[in-house]
Write a protein that holds these residues in place. Sequence first.
Motif, PDB file in Angstrom:
ATOM      1  N   ARG A 193       7.729  -3.640   7.574  1.00  0.00           N
ATOM      2  CA  ARG A 193       8.337  -5.020   7.764  1.00  0.00           C
ATOM      3  C   ARG A 193       8.463  -5.734   6.943  1.00  0.00           C
ATOM      4  NH1 ARG A 193       2.861  -8.330   9.613  1.00  0.00           N
ATOM      5  NH2 ARG A 193       2.272  -8.258   7.908  1.00  0.00           N
ATOM      6  N   THR A 194       7.913  -5.518   5.500  1.00  0.00           N
ATOM      7  CA  THR A 194       8.706  -6.283   4.252  1.00  0.00           C
ATOM      8  C   THR A 194       9.770  -5.643   3.736  1.00  0.00           C
ATOM      9  OG1 THR A 194       6.547  -6.098   3.369  1.00  0.00           O
ATOM     10  CG2 THR A 194       8.087  -7.004   1.373  1.00  0.00           C
ATOM     11  N   ARG A 205      13.067  -9.312   5.047  1.00  0.00           N
ATOM     12  CA  ARG A 205      13.827  -9.136   3.404  1.00  0.00           C
ATOM     13  C   ARG A 205      15.369  -9.369   4.088  1.00  0.00           C
ATOM     14  NH1 ARG A 205      11.247  -6.108  -1.006  1.00  0.00           N
ATOM     15  NH2 ARG A 205       9.507  -7.310  -1.667  1.00  0.00           N
ATOM     16  N   HIS A 233       3.655  -1.923   8.572  1.00  0.00           N
ATOM     17  CA  HIS A 233       3.163  -2.767   7.063  1.00  0.00           C
ATOM     18  C   HIS A 233       4.653  -1.990   6.036  1.00  0.00           C
ATOM     19  CE1 HIS A 233       1.437  -4.318   3.618  1.00  0.00           C
ATOM     20  NE2 HIS A 233       0.723  -5.051   4.871  1.00  0.00           N
ATOM     21  N   ASP A 234       4.887  -0.800   6.337  1.00  0.00           N
ATOM     22  CA  ASP A 234       5.460  -0.752   4.538  1.00  0.00           C
ATOM     23  C   ASP A 234       7.314  -1.777   5.271  1.00  0.00           C
ATOM     24  OD1 ASP A 234       3.865   0.030   3.189  1.00  0.00           O
ATOM     25  OD2 ASP A 234       4.250   2.298   3.233  1.00  0.00           O
TER      26      ASP A 234
END
Length: 441
Positions: free
Chosen positions: A238-239, A243, A235-236
């Motif tokens: 993926r952001t 970008r 989850h961390d």
Amino acid sequence: MASISSDVLYRSSILKLLLWFGGGLFLVMSLLMQQLYQNSLQTYQQSLDDLLRQESQLFSQLAAVADTDSIIKSIDTRKQSSLYYYQLYQASPHYVATPIPDYPAIANVKSTGQSQGMRATKVLLKDGTPLVIGINDSVYQQFQNNLNVRFLWATFVPFMGVFAAAVWFALNILTRLNKVNQSMNQVMCGERGVRLKVSAATDEFDLLAIHLNTMLAQMEQNESRLRSLTVDIAHDLRTPMARLKLRIDTLLEQVNLAPQVADELSFVQQDFNQLLDTFSGMMELYNLSQSRANIALEPIDLKPIILDVLDFMEPCAKEKSQLLIYRCDVACLVSGNRNLLFRALCNLIDNAIKYTPSGGQIEIASDCFGVLVADNGPGIDDKDKTRVLDQLVRLDPSRSSSGFGLGLAFVNTVAQLHGGRIVLSDNQPGLRARLLLSRAD
């Protein structure tokens, strides 16, 4: 105890150890019983000799004061209730086949008029007539026969008792060990929340169960932490990866890029897409397995879903000149989620298309139990059929093909959410993947 088969009992080291112990105990007991048997016979023989000496002493005393006729009358009286044998040898000394010693000596003798021998001694009467006093061997034989029967029962009954006790103890121990083995098999098959029963006795098996339960709880806790950590990392990451992907897309939109740079950026973009799809799949599987996603279940007929999947996957099969064959044996109405079932069936058929050689054939069948997908590809070894259902597991033959190792894991999770399971077996050649689902009420 009835759950223990005879084959398991026969191979049990516990039963063998108990039988060896029982056999040794029986051997020692038999030797002691044999010694006791011989001592009993000797003691009884000595008691008979003592009785014979007492009887002979009595008639020796009578012979000193009474005549022969009085002694004969006394013999007739005592014969009615006596175990002794009396014989006067007045005119036929040849009647005796074995010499009889004079009182108080006692010996084994046999007379010509008897079929059995006896223990006897001889007393001389006042007129010199010999009186033979003896005890027939039948008395000793009767005692020996009775003793044989009693010693036989005294040996056989304890032996059977030891054997029955050994079997009972072995069955008792094997039953409790079997419960441990069954629980461990459930854990190895992927079940969670398995615990062993602990009784109030708190014996060594209960201590073993307590330790195993503690170990299983720690393993599940560590596994949950690892999954949560993996999902948190995905989850961390993926952001920032998203970008980076947007920046690459922005760079690719520029018209003044060199062709070589544009090609390299396109490859980087594809790799980022694959990573993002992998992280998204891991997070979805985690949410499904932890029941974090709201899943609406409703009565669904599988046949329309399968037909939609076949329409969706048919172009992929045509690229490899493969034939998709579908048959509906029995209508199957299940309680499920249409979207999840559609994606699970897509994964199953996509795997079959991926590993089936060009020009191959893939069979899809539905019945009252669920869906079956059979291909004629390389198949999966028996040792890997359980492991391949875990996340991010890709077997060596499939390393060269595209994928994340999440397809069958997703199918397995969907099956469990629908109260079913996936079963993999050989198609000779190929793989048979059966998706078992619970029917709608």
